[in-house]
Design an enzyme around this catalytic site. Structure first.
Site, PDB file in Angstrom:
ATOM      1  CB  CYS A 118      -0.954   0.002   1.194  1.00  0.00           C
ATOM      2  SG  CYS A 118      -0.133  -0.150   2.801  1.00  0.00           S
ATOM      3  CG  HIS A 492      -3.897   0.746   4.824  1.00  0.00           C
ATOM      4  ND1 HIS A 492      -3.380  -0.119   3.881  1.00  0.00           N
ATOM      5  CD2 HIS A 492      -4.982   1.338   4.229  1.00  0.00           C
ATOM      6  CE1 HIS A 492      -4.127  -0.074   2.782  1.00  0.00           C
ATOM      7  NE2 HIS A 492      -5.089   0.805   2.979  1.00  0.00           N
TER       8      HIS A 492
END
Length: 563
Positions: A118, A492
């Site tokens: 990510c 994230h």
């Protein structure tokens, strides 16, 4: 439906028009548009009580059969012209996936998470928001004669390991779809060139999470080496780095010893210039806004040996910006190495950042002198445009609200002093009349156009030659890379990219933006409002800005138009 036939007189012509008295005035305007070619907003139709408005109740006008109504107004540029389409209409269901991806309103492609990637997906989406980068990559060709070197010292000459070539291919494929796609080729090239991104996870199988800022810096450094563009200027064949042209700024720095004894002994401050690819926003206990952190980052303490004092002492390095790039990267320094846990911990402090950044205060005196006149004129033009838009909205809601008490009194006096004259055929002859909305707006548009031309004339001659520089000192926020979690090695990453205006596929002109953003959460792409961006200031483990990508605001041409 109650109707009545009236005569509309427009110049020397008369039209027999059937009016639906149950419909608002806007419908009559569109009827006359089809007959005369005069756009509704340029029409002035005189009825009982004044001028016909879009929301006028036609049933209250007392229209009678055969009644003559005066209409004034002329078609705008291109008004009334009906042209046959030059291209055959193609329906959405008949388009290929690539054609659908190019349509107005199409959702941009996301990137599939290939296992803790990510950090890379968000970085790539932010870079893809730079249109000049995409255009330059389209022209890039792999050159076997210009090998690059990986961090392990290995020479990489194959196209598969060329980060720039793989980025070109990835962006090209992303433009052909609205679906999520895996960045396999690019990821492989990145791990070959920079093995740190091939580190395996210590918590289980697969690859470890990485820092998005490190990925950004390494990718940009490779582009700086490999991606060359033609320098601006007629007949110029010289090449320059795309990054140094559009994304690199210059700092003018002064290094001075903090110990007064050094100056007394004759040591002079040293001056230097250096390039920067990003500005750091340093966060401490007093940092509350982006500008606070930028000021911290431009002043630092350095310990070094003084030849005059013959010992290590503290120096203060003060930097000012002497060149602002068109695209400014700002890095929020939220991660620091925490020895007790052996990881990059995150600074949770809330730090707000603006949608419009004025960077003039961080510049050298010489650059400030060139930027301030343009910046101030930009603000003046924007204020005038905002005032006109507010007035337009007020007139649309209620025309009377847009008049001051003095204007209303003056208009009332004129109405009492003047009586309408009557011509031989019984029509009302108009003497001096008040301006229509279209005429009022035309005057304002002319005023704004003149101001934009003046704005262009204020651009510094040296800055005008530099296509990749910011010529006003003002930036608009275009992208944000965010991090959610407590450390760089976990959590994230996502990206928020501001939507661009719809582009006409025939003329290439870009329409106005709607102020909304795309949220790229790997392969999930969602449209969000601007208030979501304001919530990225941090203050906890929730999503907070790590990288902000700012773009220099566009300036008008010498003709007062926007490119």
């Amino acid at each position: 439906m109650a109707t009545v036939n009236v005569i509309i007189k427009h110049g020397p012509k008369k039209y027999d028009v059937e009016v639906d008295t149950s419909a608002p005035g806007e419908e009559l305007k569109y009827q006359l548009f089809s007959l005369t070619g005069v756009e509704p907003d340029r029409q002035k139709i005189l009825v009982k009580g004044g001028q016909l408005k879009d929301d006028t109740d036609m049933s209250k006008l007392g229209l009678k059969p055969g009644q003559v109504i005066m209409m004034m107004g002329t078609p705008g540029e291109g008004g009334g012209a009906i042209v046959r389409p030059t291209e055959k209409v193609k329906f959405l269901e008949d388009m290929t996936e690539a054609e659908k991806a190019q349509q107005v309103g199409a959702t941009p492609a996301g990137l599939i998470n290939l296992g803790n990637t990510c950090y890379l997906n968000s970085t790539l989406q932010a870079l893809r928001s730079i249109p000049e980068l995409q255009e330059s990559l389209d022209k890039y060709e792999f050159r076997n004669a210009a090998p690059s070197t990986s961090q392990l010292g290995l020479t990489t000459t194959a196209p598969g390991s060329d980060i720039t070539y793989q980025l070109k291919n990835l962006f090209r494929e992303m433009s052909k779809t609205q679906e999520g796609m895996p960045p396999l080729g690019f990821l492989s090239a990145l791990r070959t060139t920079f093995p740190q991104f091939a580190e395996r996870s210590k918590k289980g199988p697969g690859y470890a999470q990485q820092d998005a800022e490190e990925a950004w810096s390494q990718i940009v450094s490779q582009l700086n080496q490999k991606l060359q563009i033609r320098e601006s200027g007629e007949g110029s064949s010289a090449e320059a780095s795309f990054i140094s042209t559009y994304m690199s700024g210059e700092l003018s720095s002064t290094l001075e010893c903090d110990d007064p004894a050094a100056a007394e002994a004759g040591e002079q401050p040293t001056h230097s210039k250096e390039q920067f690819l990003k500005l750091n926003c340093h966060i401490d206990g007093q940092t509350a806004h982006l500008k606070d952190g930028l000021a911290n980052g431009l002043k630092e303490k350095i310990e070094k040996r003084s030849e005059v004092l013959d010992q290590n002492v503290t120096y203060t390095k003060t930097s000012k910006i002497s060149r602002l790039p068109k695209y400014l990267t700002v890095h929020f320094v939220r991660f620091f190495w925490k020895r007790d846990v052996q990881k990059k911990a995150k600074i949770m402090r809330k730090v707000t950042f603006p949608h419009e950044l004025d960077a003039v205060e961080f510049c050298t005196d010489e650059l400030r002198k060139a930027l301030i006149p343009v910046r101030d004129k930009v603000r003046e033009v924007h204020k005038e445009e905002e005032d006109v838009e507010r007035a337009r909205k007020r007139r649309k809601r209620n025309p009377a609200e847009d008049q001051t008490p003095e204007e209303k009194n003056e208009e009332g006096k004129k109405d009492k002093e003047k009586k309408p004259a009557t011509s031989a055929d019984g029509d009302v002859e108009m003497g001096e009349t008040f301006k229509t909305d279209a005429e009022f707006e035309a005057e304002k548009d002319a005023s704004i156009l003149a101001a934009k031309k003046e704005l262009n004339s204020l651009i510094d001659p040296e800055l005008r030659k530099d296509d990749g520089a910011n010529q006003s000192g003002i930036y608009e926020l275009r992208g944000v890379v965010t991090h959610q979690g407590a450390s760089a090695d976990s959590g994230h990453y996502t990206a928020y990219i501001k939507k661009t205006g719809p582009k006409d596929p025939v003329t290439g002109k870009v329409g106005p933006e709607d102020g909304k953003w795309w949220w790229f959460n790997d392969d999930k792409v969602t449209e969000v409002t601007s208030d979501k961006i304001d919530a990225l200031a941090g203050g906890g483990e929730s999503h907070s800005a790590l990288i902000c990508l700012y773009k220099a605001i566009p300036l008008p041409t010498a003709e007062g138009t926007m490119d």
